[in-house]
Design a protein around this motif. Structure first.
Motif, PDB file in Angstrom:
ATOM      1  N   PHE A 126       0.839  -1.194   0.000  1.00 25.56           N
ATOM      2  CA  PHE A 126       0.000   0.000   0.000  1.00 25.56           C
ATOM      3  C   PHE A 126       0.882   1.256   0.000  1.00 25.56           C
ATOM      4  O   PHE A 126       1.864   1.321   0.730  1.00 25.56           O
ATOM      5  CB  PHE A 126      -0.831  -0.075   1.278  1.00 25.56           C
ATOM      6  CG  PHE A 126      -1.724   1.095   1.560  1.00 25.56           C
ATOM      7  CD1 PHE A 126      -2.820   1.366   0.748  1.00 25.56           C
ATOM      8  CD2 PHE A 126      -1.512   1.894   2.679  1.00 25.56           C
ATOM      9  CE1 PHE A 126      -3.673   2.424   1.052  1.00 25.56           C
ATOM     10  CE2 PHE A 126      -2.365   2.952   2.985  1.00 25.56           C
ATOM     11  CZ  PHE A 126      -3.438   3.214   2.161  1.00 25.56           C
ATOM     12  N   TRP A 158       0.403   5.121   0.761  1.00 21.39           N
ATOM     13  CA  TRP A 158      -0.509   6.156   1.241  1.00 21.39           C
ATOM     14  C   TRP A 158      -0.171   7.487   0.555  1.00 21.39           C
ATOM     15  O   TRP A 158       0.994   7.752   0.245  1.00 21.39           O
ATOM     16  CB  TRP A 158      -0.414   6.261   2.766  1.00 21.39           C
ATOM     17  CG  TRP A 158      -1.214   7.371   3.349  1.00 21.39           C
ATOM     18  CD1 TRP A 158      -0.744   8.404   4.104  1.00 21.39           C
ATOM     19  CD2 TRP A 158      -2.637   7.567   3.242  1.00 21.39           C
ATOM     20  NE1 TRP A 158      -1.780   9.229   4.474  1.00 21.39           N
ATOM     21  CE2 TRP A 158      -2.947   8.750   3.957  1.00 21.39           C
ATOM     22  CE3 TRP A 158      -3.678   6.881   2.603  1.00 21.39           C
ATOM     23  CZ2 TRP A 158      -4.266   9.251   4.046  1.00 21.39           C
ATOM     24  CZ3 TRP A 158      -4.965   7.378   2.695  1.00 21.39           C
ATOM     25  CH2 TRP A 158      -5.248   8.545   3.414  1.00 21.39           C
ATOM     26  N   ARG A 168      -4.645  15.283  12.161  1.00 22.29           N
ATOM     27  CA  ARG A 168      -3.565  14.471  11.609  1.00 22.29           C
ATOM     28  C   ARG A 168      -2.297  15.267  11.856  1.00 22.29           C
ATOM     29  O   ARG A 168      -2.331  16.489  11.789  1.00 22.29           O
ATOM     30  CB  ARG A 168      -3.726  14.239  10.097  1.00 22.29           C
ATOM     31  CG  ARG A 168      -5.047  13.624   9.692  1.00 22.29           C
ATOM     32  CD  ARG A 168      -5.117  13.407   8.202  1.00 22.29           C
ATOM     33  NE  ARG A 168      -4.142  12.442   7.757  1.00 22.29           N
ATOM     34  CZ  ARG A 168      -4.379  11.138   7.607  1.00 22.29           C
ATOM     35  NH1 ARG A 168      -5.575  10.644   7.834  1.00 22.29           N
ATOM     36  NH2 ARG A 168      -3.439  10.327   7.209  1.00 22.29           N
ATOM     37  N   GLN A 207     -10.370   0.001   9.628  1.00 19.15           N
ATOM     38  CA  GLN A 207      -9.384  -0.169   8.554  1.00 19.15           C
ATOM     39  C   GLN A 207      -9.111  -1.662   8.516  1.00 19.15           C
ATOM     40  O   GLN A 207      -8.952  -2.286   9.569  1.00 19.15           O
ATOM     41  CB  GLN A 207      -8.135   0.619   8.912  1.00 19.15           C
ATOM     42  CG  GLN A 207      -7.232   0.890   7.747  1.00 19.15           C
ATOM     43  CD  GLN A 207      -6.020   1.703   8.180  1.00 19.15           C
ATOM     44  OE1 GLN A 207      -5.626   1.650   9.336  1.00 19.15           O
ATOM     45  NE2 GLN A 207      -5.426   2.437   7.258  1.00 19.15           N
ATOM     46  N   TRP A 229     -10.833   0.302   3.878  1.00 18.22           N
ATOM     47  CA  TRP A 229     -11.696   0.714   4.983  1.00 18.22           C
ATOM     48  C   TRP A 229     -12.993  -0.057   4.819  1.00 18.22           C
ATOM     49  O   TRP A 229     -13.445  -0.283   3.678  1.00 18.22           O
ATOM     50  CB  TRP A 229     -11.949   2.218   4.973  1.00 18.22           C
ATOM     51  CG  TRP A 229     -10.727   2.996   5.373  1.00 18.22           C
ATOM     52  CD1 TRP A 229      -9.782   3.494   4.537  1.00 18.22           C
ATOM     53  CD2 TRP A 229     -10.329   3.350   6.701  1.00 18.22           C
ATOM     54  NE1 TRP A 229      -8.808   4.147   5.265  1.00 18.22           N
ATOM     55  CE2 TRP A 229      -9.124   4.074   6.595  1.00 18.22           C
ATOM     56  CE3 TRP A 229     -10.881   3.140   7.970  1.00 18.22           C
ATOM     57  CZ2 TRP A 229      -8.449   4.584   7.706  1.00 18.22           C
ATOM     58  CZ3 TRP A 229     -10.213   3.650   9.078  1.00 18.22           C
ATOM     59  CH2 TRP A 229      -9.007   4.354   8.943  1.00 18.22           C
ATOM     60  N   GLU A 236      -8.728   7.446  13.544  1.00 18.81           N
ATOM     61  CA  GLU A 236      -8.701   8.678  12.752  1.00 18.81           C
ATOM     62  C   GLU A 236     -10.061   9.371  12.732  1.00 18.81           C
ATOM     63  O   GLU A 236     -11.087   8.749  12.994  1.00 18.81           O
ATOM     64  CB  GLU A 236      -8.302   8.349  11.304  1.00 18.81           C
ATOM     65  CG  GLU A 236      -6.910   7.776  11.197  1.00 18.81           C
ATOM     66  CD  GLU A 236      -6.481   7.605   9.752  1.00 18.81           C
ATOM     67  OE1 GLU A 236      -7.207   8.052   8.839  1.00 18.81           O
ATOM     68  OE2 GLU A 236      -5.417   7.025   9.539  1.00 18.81           O
ATOM     69  N   HIS A 277     -10.320   7.642   1.391  1.00 17.46           N
ATOM     70  CA  HIS A 277     -11.007   6.639   2.223  1.00 17.46           C
ATOM     71  C   HIS A 277     -12.217   6.071   1.487  1.00 17.46           C
ATOM     72  O   HIS A 277     -12.464   4.858   1.506  1.00 17.46           O
ATOM     73  CB  HIS A 277     -11.428   7.242   3.571  1.00 17.46           C
ATOM     74  CG  HIS A 277     -10.264   7.459   4.507  1.00 17.46           C
ATOM     75  ND1 HIS A 277     -10.405   7.955   5.775  1.00 17.46           N
ATOM     76  CD2 HIS A 277      -8.934   7.246   4.338  1.00 17.46           C
ATOM     77  CE1 HIS A 277      -9.218   8.039   6.357  1.00 17.46           C
ATOM     78  NE2 HIS A 277      -8.302   7.622   5.489  1.00 17.46           N
ATOM     79  N   MET A 284     -11.126   3.681  -0.906  1.00 20.33           N
ATOM     80  CA  MET A 284     -10.726   2.412  -0.286  1.00 20.33           C
ATOM     81  C   MET A 284     -11.926   1.678   0.311  1.00 20.33           C
ATOM     82  O   MET A 284     -11.757   0.743   1.090  1.00 20.33           O
ATOM     83  CB  MET A 284      -9.680   2.687   0.806  1.00 20.33           C
ATOM     84  CG  MET A 284      -8.352   3.196   0.262  1.00 20.33           C
ATOM     85  SD  MET A 284      -7.395   4.051   1.542  1.00 20.33           S
ATOM     86  CE  MET A 284      -6.885   2.688   2.585  1.00 20.33           C
TER      87      MET A 284
HETATM   88  O1  ASC Z   1      -6.165   5.360   5.042  1.00 21.07           O
HETATM   89  C1  ASC Z   1      -5.117   5.691   5.547  1.00 21.07           C
HETATM   90  O2  ASC Z   1      -3.947   5.002   5.436  1.00 21.07           O
HETATM   91  C2  ASC Z   1      -2.947   5.728   6.159  1.00 21.07           C
HETATM   92  C3  ASC Z   1      -2.359   4.863   7.217  1.00 21.07           C
HETATM   93  O3  ASC Z   1      -3.372   4.357   8.041  1.00 21.07           O
HETATM   94  C4  ASC Z   1      -1.615   3.681   6.648  1.00 21.07           C
HETATM   95  O4  ASC Z   1      -0.502   4.125   5.945  1.00 21.07           O
HETATM   96  C5  ASC Z   1      -3.652   6.858   6.725  1.00 21.07           C
HETATM   97  O5  ASC Z   1      -3.080   7.753   7.489  1.00 21.07           O
HETATM   98  C6  ASC Z   1      -4.925   6.828   6.352  1.00 21.07           C
HETATM   99  O6  ASC Z   1      -5.838   7.725   6.669  1.00 21.07           O
END
Ligand code: ASC
Length: 588
Positions: A198, A200, A322, A390, A399, A480, A549, A552
């Motif tokens: 993955f 990000w 964040r 997640q 997700w 999150e 998101h 995903m």
């Molecule tokens: O969907 C996500 O993936 C990244 C992390 O969870 C994995 O790298 C992140 O900050 C998200 O919001």
């Protein structure tokens, strides 16, 4: 004279009676039209990629008629908006969602690919025709793949109808459409999200105010430790959007966030803001020093320009929730007749620490419905719990909602439901709950989710509660923020709480003056309770407004009363099984 094909000639008296009725009807309809002079507002838009420098670095953006952000639509409540949208993206489809517009009677104009319509193919034109029934601060954006992240958005402002008045006074109006911006293009970003391993997307390079930000330089260079240089600001695509004001006036500042990822906090040096509107609904006026705004939300605040008129003031937008790696987005509140280039001498207004969730919760709890707003029904007919986790699917990071990660079908739901096409989408209804022993404070014990495209079929005109339940992500001690947006409706936000929702939380719900909104946040490890009425026939997305998101799988589909909808325009049906149907007729 040609005789009537059947029946006898009408008698003179009945002809006169009909004539009288017709004249009366004509007269009444003319009267109604002149008193409620609602208008159709026509726009011709071409959507295409173009080079642009939103934050002073050249990139590719999706623009409309050569503009970025797209043109602002100004309308009055009751107007009909007609947008003839031609796709000039050459190699990909496109749709536009009118965020906050409920689309009563026009669910096919909601602009969600695979849900309300087929994506518009290159060179094709689709006509969005819908009514803006209620004044408020709205916006529009792409709702296909990650096109919103590529810059496909703009403002949609609906003023009160002629003869109506806002419940507050202001002398002038200012707009701030907020977004976040990456230098990496959306194709690289979305391939990264669906790759093993993955990748990000990371934090944005810049925050944009009305599509303008400054990368690698700072408007407030003289307040930083000397490492950043002053930005070149004149006549460029990244010249800040200055808020010009006269001293001693009241302004309505309309703020909307169409960020792909970032939750934001807005503060204006020396000026308090009085929040008066949220997501197109009036709220109890409340004065704040700074305001949180999540992706998908809009607010109006009133500011009074009663500060020293010899000065200008900072307007600052910073990331919350964040760990920020993005400098604040800045612009200037410019008091006339000062030059806009006269930079404020005071430091940037103080924003709360990015992880000061108590501050954010306190703000969220201050947003309450204005007096006289509709109250929620006292009890739900059905309560749906949606666990946000997640997960993994075949090694991909996803997700999932109640362990199902959303995958959209080839045939849009609205068409396949209306025409009862068999096997057009997953027939299994997704679950209304999750296992009661699920520990929301820990990463999932079994991280494997399933993929699904099932629909929550809701009884028409019923009261639905949704309890959005947040949880730990894949990594320990991480949970999150997710702002959830409902299409086709507003919901009452009955409350926010900590940990797992339980029966004892029931009495904490606010049934007295909950705000009516279309987007509501869930805080880390918390829950948010929503109530809405299924009064709008259609198929509607309900999803996390963080674009990667949703990409995903973080969303669900609700549908109600689809048998009641009118004829879907053919142009919305030109894909999947609805395309075959229009050629061959519906399934027997
Ligand atoms: O969907 C996500 O993936 C990244 C992390 O969870 C994995 O790298 C992140 O900050 C998200 O919001």
């Amino acid at each position: 004279m040609i005789p009537p094909s059947h029946g006898s000639y009408p008698s003179l008296s009945s002809t006169m009676a009909k004539c009288f009725i017709i004249t009366l009807c004509f007269f009444l309809s003319a009267l109604t039209h002149s008193t409620l002079a609602s208008k159709a507002r026509h726009f011709k838009w071409e959507v295409g990629y173009m080079f642009w420098s939103p934050d002073c670095v050249e990139n590719v953006v999706i623009g409309i008629n050569g503009q970025f952000p797209g043109p602002t639509i100004l309308a009055k409540a009751g107007d009909t908006i007609v947008v003839e949208l031609t796709n000039k993206l050459h190699t990909e489809g496109v749709v536009i969602h009118w965020h906050g517009i409920r689309q009563f009677g026009t669910p096919w104009a909601d602009g969600t690919a695979s849900i309300s319509q087929c994506a518009i193919n290159p060179e094709e034109t689709f006509v969005y025709r819908f009514k803006v029934d209620r004044p408020g601060t709205y916006f529009y954006h792409g709702h296909y793949g990650m096109q919103r992240s590529a810059g496909l958005y703009g403002s949609l402002i609906v003023e009160v109808a002629d003869g109506e008045k806002e419940p507050f006074h202001y002398d002038g109006e200012l707009h701030m459409l907020l977004s976040d911006w990456w230098h990496e293009g959306i194709h690289e970003q979305s391939v990264g999200l669906s790759s093993i391993p993955f990748r990000w997307i990371g934090e944005p390079q810049s925050l944009l105010i009305e599509g303008r930000g400054q990368y690698n330089c700072s408007l407030a260079a003289h307040f930083s430790n000397g490492s950043s240089t002053m930005c070149e600001l004149r006549n460029t695509q990244c010249t800040p959007h200055i808020l010009h004001v006269l001293p001693n006036k009241t302004y309505r500042l309309r703020i909307a966030s169409t960020t792909a990822l970032s939750s934001l906090n807005l503060a204006i040096g020396n000026h308090k803001m009085v929040v008066v509107e949220a997501d197109g609904n009036y709220v109890q006026p409340v004065a704040v020093d700074d305001l949180d705004i999540y992706s998908g939300e809009s607010y109006s605040v009133l500011i009074t320009t009663d500060q020293n008129p010899a000065m200008n003031y900072w307007v600052s937008v910073s990331v919350r929730g964040r760990h920020p790696q993005t400098p604040p987005g800045l612009t200037i509140l410019n008091y006339h007749p000062n030059s806009a280039s006269k930079l404020p001498t005071s430091p940037l207004p103080i924003s709360p620490a990015w992880n000061d969730y108590n501050h954010s919760k306190a703000f969220a709890n201050k947003i309450l419905a204005a007096m006289g707003s509709p109250k929620p029904p006292p009890h739900p007919d059905r309560r749906i719990f949606l666990l946000n986790t997640q997960n993994k699917y075949n090694g991909y990071t996803k997700w999932a909602i109640n362990n199902v990660s959303l995958v959209l079908p080839a045939t849009p739901y609205l068409g396949s439901m209306k025409y009862r096409l068999k096997n057009a989408f997953d027939s299994a209804m997704p679950p209304d709950n999750f296992p009661s022993d699920y520990d929301v404070m820990k990463p999932p014990v079994n991280a494997n989710s399933t993929l699904g495209g099932g629909v929550y079929m809701l009884k028409f005109n019923s009261v639905i509660d949704v309890i959005l339940q947040n949880a730990n992500a894949l990594t320990e001690n991480v949970s999150e923020i997710h702002p959830w947006h409902l299409h086709g409706h507003d919901f009452w936000v009955l409350g926010y709480g900590e940990g797992k929702f339980s029966e004892k939380d029931e009495k904490k719900l606010n049934l007295k003056n909950p705000p009516f909104k279309n987007t509501a946040v869930i805080f880390p490890y918390g829950w948010t309770a929503l109530r809405f009425i299924t009064d709008n026939p259609g198929a509607w997305a309900f999803h996390c407004h963080i674009e990667p998101h949703l990409h995903m799988g973080m969303g669900v589909i609700f549908a109600e009363g689809v048998h009641l909808i009118g004829n879907i325009p053919m142009d919305a049906l030109g894909c999947g099984m609805t395309a075959k149907m229009t050629m061959n007729g519906p399934n027997p």
